[in-house]
Write a protein that holds these residues in place. Structure first.
Motif, mmCIF file in Angstrom:
data_model
loop_
_atom_site.group_PDB
_atom_site.id
_atom_site.type_symbol
_atom_site.label_atom_id
_atom_site.label_comp_id
_atom_site.label_asym_id
_atom_site.label_seq_id
_atom_site.Cartn_x
_atom_site.Cartn_y
_atom_site.Cartn_z
ATOM 1 N N UNK A 91 0.846 -1.190 0.000
ATOM 2 C CA UNK A 91 0.000 0.000 0.000
ATOM 3 C C UNK A 91 0.881 1.239 0.000
ATOM 4 N N UNK A 92 0.257 2.384 -0.242
ATOM 5 C CA UNK A 92 0.984 3.646 -0.143
ATOM 6 C C UNK A 92 0.825 4.093 1.312
ATOM 7 N N UNK A 95 -0.092 7.599 2.683
ATOM 8 C CA UNK A 95 -1.324 8.240 2.217
ATOM 9 C C UNK A 95 -2.476 7.773 3.092
ATOM 10 N N UNK A 102 -8.125 6.414 -4.379
ATOM 11 C CA UNK A 102 -8.100 7.309 -5.542
ATOM 12 C C UNK A 102 -6.995 6.898 -6.507
ATOM 13 N N UNK A 103 -5.906 6.324 -5.986
ATOM 14 C CA UNK A 103 -4.873 5.793 -6.867
ATOM 15 C C UNK A 103 -5.455 4.691 -7.748
ATOM 16 N N UNK A 106 -6.779 6.041 -10.788
ATOM 17 C CA UNK A 106 -5.820 6.765 -11.629
ATOM 18 C C UNK A 106 -5.986 6.453 -13.112
ATOM 19 N N UNK A 107 -6.134 5.150 -13.431
ATOM 20 C CA UNK A 107 -6.142 4.791 -14.849
ATOM 21 C C UNK A 107 -7.419 5.225 -15.555
ATOM 22 N N UNK A 109 -8.517 8.388 -15.230
ATOM 23 C CA UNK A 109 -8.424 9.829 -15.456
ATOM 24 C C UNK A 109 -8.118 10.125 -16.918
ATOM 25 N N UNK A 166 -8.698 -0.840 -2.946
ATOM 26 C CA UNK A 166 -7.942 -0.117 -3.977
ATOM 27 C C UNK A 166 -7.989 -0.874 -5.304
ATOM 28 N N UNK A 167 -7.861 -2.211 -5.227
ATOM 29 C CA UNK A 167 -7.930 -3.012 -6.449
ATOM 30 C C UNK A 167 -9.317 -2.892 -7.078
ATOM 31 N N UNK A 170 -10.257 0.158 -9.316
ATOM 32 C CA UNK A 170 -9.893 0.216 -10.734
ATOM 33 C C UNK A 170 -11.011 -0.337 -11.623
#
Lengths: 258, 335
Positions: A91-92, A95, A102-103, A106-107, A109, A166-167, A170
């Motif tokens: 993980x980040x 953050x 939100x990461x 990302x793809x 955006x 997070x996964x 996406x």
């Protein structure tokens, strides 16, 4: 039988003389929930790393929606609709939970660098839309309470859940879960089973699961593939796999002591 | 904690009446200051603005993206000399010169050329990590300094490069006007930096810092974002360098040595890695400090080194981190 979503053929990869995967064939149909099990060092995580583009196999093909997947970098694979979690949580950590999700957006955006630099209305609209999606996933996995917490401060079980969220952010077609239950308490594991079922049934995501907890796997998988030393030694329903002499040998050893 | 009702409120850069009042008061003070302040103070403030631009850019690269650069003076030099050469070597027609087109062009060129070099330095960064990248950037900074020292015909070498006075219509830009240009430019670039770090671009930068594997698997193209971070950071340095050239009116290679690279690096470490306001605090402190310690000139590297060690030991998140803690304490008071 419908066209498989993921179609792996003759997949072979070795690291300095050690064959990590040897001639693996695997077909996953859309909407399925399948598991890959096997003792330590069997090649389960290597299989995931080959699918998502982190490793480059020596031989074989991986097709997704009938299109070849090998040779693409991980970010290109992600854009095709494959998301994953990691065995040792990636993980980040500095953050917050919502930022991690939100990461995952990302793809999706479309706004470019200059839109972001100027905070243009186009970027703003997109950012708000993606935040809404991220919040829905937080709700789905009951993570609202920790929304603004730093991920590094959360207990391990929660971190696994954030990684799953997070996964999901996406909006994948195929979700690869690498030992999602390790480090979880018994209650968290029970919850996880329901959540994985929900992901499959409510979101229509195809799920591939690598797990050590056989009880968890047996309960939810359509079918199970067993790897040992890079070879596929068995495939079938939970009952079939459990009765397979090769599987018993791989897990319990060659000879019984008593 | 204040209640937020719309997702859009999460995007606001300035929140609440108090913050807005403080911001407006701060801007008004900066704009009105030249009426009261003596010349050397304006000069110092202009330098703070320039150093803030450079430090904010460096922090985007080091603090946010986690790519350490010890050669940032190289990018500043590229910007400064690009601006100097565009001003002196390009045969500007009289009206363009008079209306300030020449120096605006020099400023843009400085940003663009430095960004191009940043991109080039970013390419090896795709394969180098940690100390290896640091050494590569260190080498880059030293190489630029050597080229400027020895390539006399380009840079004027040790004799230096003199810039003409900037013009804008009937005005020649003096200390006061350059001060305005510097703070407006700094304000604009700080605003852009704030926009970037709250956007998907900034999140991708931080993602690369925290876990590049996870970033990649989430769909962040490492090639694009690592080179982008270098290019943006170098563009900030280049624009800062051009502004420095305008303010000093004179360039020589000794302004851009390894020591300057460490100087810029100290600003962001002391101010707070991974924060925009911290970069500005660090830049302000390290602009004023050497002036106050002029008598100790040869000891300055030691002062910077010692301060970095102290900050790392006492408050790794820098001045800004400490400020946030104080703010939190007052918010929670009296508990």
């Amino acid at each position: 039988m419908p066209l498989p979503l993921l179609d792996i053929n003759e997949l072979t990869i070795s690291f300095g003389g050690i064959t990590a995967l040897s001639d693996i064939h695997l077909q996953v149909s859309p909407g399925a929930l399948i598991s890959v099990i096997g003792p330590n060092g069997a090649g389960k995580t290597t299989l995931f790393n080959c699918i998502c583009g982190l490793y480059r196999p020596d031989r074989g093909t991986v097709r997704f929606h009938g299109e070849p997947l090998l040779g693409f970098k991980p970010d290109a694979v992600a854009r095709r609709g494959i998301a994953r979690t990691f065995q040792n949580i990636e993980l980040f950590l500095r953050m917050t939970v919502i930022e991690n999700l939100l990461l995952g957006r990302h793809l999706h955006f479309r706004a470019g660098f200059f839109d972001a630099a100027a905070g243009s209305p186009r970027w703003r609209r997109e950012e708000i839309r993606h935040r809404e999606v991220a919040e829905r996933i937080l709700d789905f996995l009951d993570l609202q309470a920790v929304r603004d917490r730093r991920v590094g401060d959360l207990p391990l079980g929660r971190q696994r859940l954030v990684e799953l969220a997070r996964a999901l952010a996406t909006e994948p077609k195929l979700l690869l879960l690498d030992e999602p239950s390790s480090g979880m308490t018994a209650e968290e594991k029970d919850d996880l089973v329901f959540r994985i079922r929900d992901i499959r049934e409510e979101m229509g995501v195809t799920v591939m699961l690598v797990e050590h907890d056989l009880k968890l796997v047996m309960g939810i998988s359509d079918w199970i593939t067993v790897l040992d030393h890079g070879l596929k030694i068995a495939q079938g329903t939970a009952a079939e796999v459990q009765a397979d002499p090769d599987v018993i040998k791989a897990y319990l050893g060659e000879t019984a002591i008593y | 904690m204040e209640l937020r009702e719309r997702y859009e409120e999460d995007l606001f850069l300035v929140r609440g009446a108090l913050a807005w009042t403080a911001l407006i008061a701060f801007c008004a003070a900066l704009l009105l200051l030249p009426r009261a302040a003596p010349g050397y103070l304006l000069f110092t403030l202009s330098l703070i603005a320039v150093n803030s631009i450079i430090a904010v850019g460096l922090n985007l690269l080091v603090g946010y993206t986690g790519q350490i650069s010890l050669g940032h003076a190289g990018f500043v030099a590229i910007g400064a000399y690009t601006a100097g050469l565009v001003m002196t070597k390009v045969p500007w027609p009289e009206p363009l010169m008079a209306w300030g087109v020449s120096w605006l062009a020099a400023l843009s060129a400085a940003g663009l050329v430095a960004a191009a070099f940043g991109f080039l330095v970013g390419v090896p960064a795709l394969r180098l990590t940690g100390p290896y990248l640091t050494i590569a950037t260190l080498g880059f900074g030293i190489a630029i300094h050597q080229v400027l020292t020895n390539w006399d015909r380009l840079s004027g070498g040790r004799t230096g490069l003199f810039l003409p006075k900037l013009l804008f219509g009937p005005w020649r830009l003096g200390e006061r006007q350059l001060y305005y240009v510097a703070i407006i430019l700094a304000g604009l670039l700080v605003w852009v930096a704030f926009n970037l770090v709250r956007s998907h671009v900034g999140r991708a930068f931080v993602a690369i810092r925290d876990s590049d594997i996870a970033a990649e698997v989430m769909g962040v193209n490492l090639t694009v974002y690592k080179t982008l971070a270098f290019a943006v950071s170098a563009a900030y340095a280049g624009i800062g360098g051009a502004m420095l050239a305008f303010i000093l009116g004179y360039l020589e290679p000794q302004l851009f040595t390894l020591f300057e690279s460490i100087y810029y690096f100290s600003m962001i470490v002391i101010g707070g890695l991974g924060t925009v306001p911290g970069s500005i605090l660090g830049a302000a402190l390290l602009t004023v400090l050497p002036q106050q310690l002029a008598a100790l000139k040869q000891w300055l590297p030691l002062v910077y080194g010692g301060t970095i060690v102290l900050v790392m030991a006492i408050e790794p998140r820098g001045l800004y981190g400490r400020w946030m803690k104080i703010k939190l304490w007052f918010k929670a008071w009296p508990f």
